[in-house]
Design an enzyme around this catalytic site. Structure first.
Site, PDB file in Angstrom:
ATOM      1  N   SER A 671       0.814  -1.217   0.000  1.00  0.00           N
ATOM      2  CA  SER A 671       0.000   0.000   0.000  1.00  0.00           C
ATOM      3  C   SER A 671       0.847   1.265   0.000  1.00  0.00           C
ATOM      4  CB  SER A 671      -0.937   0.010   1.207  1.00  0.00           C
ATOM      5  OG  SER A 671      -0.206   0.039   2.417  1.00  0.00           O
ATOM      6  N   LYS A 714      -6.329   5.018   7.869  1.00  0.00           N
ATOM      7  CA  LYS A 714      -5.169   5.769   7.385  1.00  0.00           C
ATOM      8  C   LYS A 714      -5.484   7.254   7.275  1.00  0.00           C
ATOM      9  CE  LYS A 714      -3.174   1.875   4.833  1.00  0.00           C
ATOM     10  NZ  LYS A 714      -2.864   1.292   3.513  1.00  0.00           N
TER      11      LYS A 714
END
Length: 820
Positions: A671, A714
């Site tokens: 990611s 996030k």
């Protein structure tokens, strides 16, 4: 060429505008729910979007063939136990219960008790009938054998023997008298002695007789002794005849005492051949062993000078063999059983044999056989947790053996383990007809399917529960009904429609998808209970939206200690993460930490350095064994992107290093690969990246930004850091466009976005992202492959071209070699 300092002030292009607040979270419209509170909802259905699983359960329950047992697979909390139990119970109500089962004494071999089947509902009656029969037989036998008629009959038989014995002795005494010899009775038996003047001759007088007289007397005594011996040899036959007559008398008396009692029970169960045969065996055994009863009834002889007599048989022990051990019983008219076994040990599944202590030893018999879950579920359904079965020694093998054989055979654990055992019962097996339904997760089901060759043949049906459902209007209403049902079932306060809408939104957040709903019913129920508790503390009779919001915040607060501590160290700049300014080759990446029930996002600084080399992009994390394979794969993709994008006609002649700064644990996942590529491009182009941005997303070799997981955590992790330092209106996060549908952000983030204090950009390519991060156009190659001057791509291409030329110069031979 654009000056990097000037570029840092450029505004994003119109197509790079941040997402509006409405795109950051899918909200349930409470006005469309059609009620004010859940108290108004009368219909409640606990099934949401599990049609595939429901069809599989119905199929398994309907298939009346061996092996079509069911394994329900799904994450914990999806409600599979409740759904399976509900469907099974509904099915069971349509079927009658199977037979009652009892174990009885085996009169031919007491080590192998017999299994006796009775129609459902008649086992308890038979058990009571046998108990009453035993009581009646004891009383009847005591009366019959204690009566005067019986005693007179025994005395008559015994007197016949005594008369015969007396007549034989009288005849022998007369015969001896003819020889002037007397028959003497001594403690050692009968003997003979000569007479003198009508009295027994003394030994001295006998020795003084002439020798011929002594020899004549000795010859006469020897003849008498032989005659006595012949007479005594007839006594055992006579005594045997007496015993036979007494035994016949006892059997006739017992038959008279119990025949009518047993006949009454037999007539009551005349339609059951096995029961009738058992009662015949009881009657025959009692008559054959009536002497044991009589020994127990006879008084013990005692007194001074007499040895103690052995204890008589215990009548309770004697008559215990005629009782019934009813191990499975059903009420009259009962339906098929549904059994849940929460502790599926071997003995609780298969059954066990208990023992009792007698005279310092452990003994057992048929009355100490205990049923297992398979016995109780026979003819019905057994629901088990697969993981618990597998964790119990021998339980899984015992279950499979019973299903494979179609029979429940109880044996001691020692025997099942192959160890020697003494004096153990071997009860007769009971035919098994049961549908077993195992509950478990995929990490239990698939290894069993792969490594247990018997598994697929015994559990042919898979009910695959989905952990999520599509967020349609229909499923939203079903979830609202589920909230109403759980509120009633747990005795909770009614929920306001806005509170229900907030619960539904949280179920999307749980699934991290605004277009999906989590099927984790356990999560929903727990949140409802906590919201109800907070509403009660606030003195409300209806759970409101603010109560649900407070419960969600309280949950987050309870598990946020580590997240807050890590953020505090970043705010204090112990961990270096910039949220303002611009830097070349430096970017804020985003990662997710999962610790127990807590999951939170944390920004991390990623840096890239480049120099002349041989085309190596070095993953420092991997080099020191801190990077996982997925992270390394992402870094290797960067080399493929650089080569294809910029080095079609020249060797890729750089060396670069990429690292997560101040990372002291393992790093895995791809990611951060887009962030690493942005940092690499920034270092090559020598253009700074705005540090008020953080980035997440993976990248492929074509430069497309791909979806990642944990997008909400996030975004919120970087937002919380910026908020702690003070929002400046420029900070934000870049996420993949494919992740926009997954956004279910907290209201604090949405409020800041709507106020223009924080921004979330969705990008689908590296070119889009680099333009936002640097304020410089990425640049698109023309037909010749050249990029517009001053763009990021042009700068990168020029830098790599310079590296290639430098490498060529360093690799050229010396001038004098060329001149030669």
């Amino acid at each position: 060429m654009t000056d990097p300092k000037t570029a840092a002030t450029l505004a994003p292009a119109p197509d790079h505008l941040p997402l509006p607040g409405d795109a950051l979270c899918g909200r349930c419209d409470s006005s469309a729910l059609g009620f004010e509170t859940t108290a108004e909802i009368t219909e409640a259905n606990g099934v949401i979007g599990q049609q595939r699983a429901v069809e599989a359960i119905d199929f398994a329950l309907g298939m009346d063939k061996p092996g079509y047992n069911l394994f329900a697979v799904g994450p914990r909390g999806t409600g599979k136990h409740r759904l399976v139990a509900g469907i099974v119970q509904d099915t069971a109500r349509q079927r009658p219960a199977d037979r009652d089962w009892a174990y009885v004494h085996n009169f031919e071999d007491e080590r192998r008790p017999r299994a006796l089947a009775l129609p459902a509902g008649r086992g308890a009656g038979f058990d009571k009938a046998m108990d009453q029969l035993v009581r009646d037989m004891r009383a009847g036998l005591a009366t019959a054998f204690g009566g005067e008629d019986y005693r007179n009959a025994v005395q008559s038989i015994q007197e016949h023997v005594e008369r015969h014995q007396a007549e034989a002795l009288d005849a022998m005494r007369a015969k001896a008298a003819e020889k002037n010899i007397s028959l003497l009775s001594t403690p050692m038996g009968f003997g003979f002695a000569p007479l003198e003047n009508g009295k027994v001759m003394e030994p001295e007088a006998f020795n003084q007789l002439p020798e011929d007289a002594r020899k004549r007397i000795e010859t006469d005594i020897a003849a008498l002794q032989e005659a006595m011996r012949e007479a005594m040899q007839q006594m055992p036959a006579l005594l045997k005849d007496v015993r036979r007559k007494i035994e016949e008398l006892n059997r006739e008396t017992a038959e008279f005492a119990i025949g009518g009692l047993i006949r009454a029970v037999r007539e009551r169960y005349a339609d059951l051949a096995d029961v009738a045969a058992y009662l015949d065996a009881v009657q025959a055994d009692l008559k054959d062993n009536i002497d044991q009863f009589l020994k127990g009834q006879a008084p013990q002889e005692s007194g001074e000078g007499k040895p103690p007599s052995p204890a008589p048989p215990d009548p309770d022990v004697f008559f215990r063999r005629y009782k019934v051990n009813l191990i499975v019983e059903h009420a009259e008219g009962a339906t098929a059983p549904v059994v849940f076994e929460d502790e599926p040990t071997y003995e609780r599944l298969i059954g066990r044999i208990e023992h009792r202590a007698e005279m310092g030893a452990l003994v057992t018999d048929f009355s100490m056989i205990r049923a297992g879950a398979l016995h109780r579920a026979n003819g019905g359904y057994l629901i088990l947790d697969a993981r618990k079965v597998l964790m119990q020694p021998l339980a899984w093998e015992g279950l499979k053996r019973a299903l494979r054989a179609g029979e429940i055979r109880i044996e001691a654990v020692f025997t099942a383990m192959g160890l020697p055992a003494t004096n153990m019962l071997e009860p007769e097996g009971i035919p098994l007809s049961v549908k077993v339904l195992l509950m478990g997760e995929g990490n239990v089901y698939y290894p069993l399917q792969a490594y247990d060759p018997e598994f697929s043949g015994l559990f042919k049906v898979l009910a695959d529960f989905d952990e999520r459902v599509v967020r349609t209007d229909e499923n939203i209403l079903k979830m609202a009904r589920l909230v109403a049902a759980r509120a009633r079932g747990d005795n909770l306060k009614p929920f306001h429609r806005q509170a229900v809408a907030r619960l539904i939104d949280d179920m999307s957040r749980e699934e991290e998808d605004s277009e999906r709903l989590s099927a984790n019913v356990e999560h929903l129920t727990d949140l409802m209970r906590e919201s109800d508790y907070l509403a009660g503390k606030a003195g409300r009779e209806v759970v409101m939206e603010e109560d649900v919001e407070a419960a969600i915040d309280a949950r987050r607060r309870r598990v946020s200690r580590i997240a807050e501590r890590m953020q505090a160290e970043t705010v204090r700049q112990t961990v270096l993460v910039d949220t303002a300014g611009a830097m070349v080759g430096q970017i804020n990446g985003l990662s997710v930490y999962s610790i127990g029930a807590a999951a939170f996002g944390k920004p991390a600084r990623i840096t890239a350095r480049v120099w002349l080399g041989r085309g190596d992009v070095i993953d420092i994390e991997r080099a020191v064994a801190l990077g996982g394979p997925l992270h390394s794969k992402g870094v290797m993709i960067l080399s493929g992107y650089l080569g294809a994008q910029y080095s079609q006609d020249m060797p890729l002649s750089l060396s670069a290093t990429l690292v997560f700064e101040q990372s002291y644990g393992g790093v895995d996942g791809d990611s951060a690969s887009s962030a690493e590529l942005y940092a690499l491009l920034s270092a090559l182009a020598d253009v700074p990246i705005f540090q008020h941005f953080a980035v997440t997303g993976s990248v492929n070799q074509r430069g497309q930004v791909q979806a990642i997981g944990g997008v909400n955590e996030k975004v919120e992790g970087f937002f919380d850091l910026c908020a702690a330092r003070g929002l400046n209106g420029r900070q934000g996060v870049l996420i993949p466009t494919a992740n926009v549908k997954h956004l279910m952000l907290h209201r604090r983030v949405i409020d800041a976005v709507r106020a223009g204090q924080f921004h979330i950009h969705a990008v689908s390519s590296i070119d889009q992202g680099i333009e936002i991060l640097t304020g410089v156009a990425a640049g698109k190659a023309d037909d010749t492959g050249a990029f517009p001057p001053g763009t990021i791509n042009a700068r990168v291409a020029a830098r790599l071209h310079g590296f290639a030329e430098a490498r060529q110069r360093f690799g050229a031979p010396p001038r004098w070699e060329t001149d030669a």
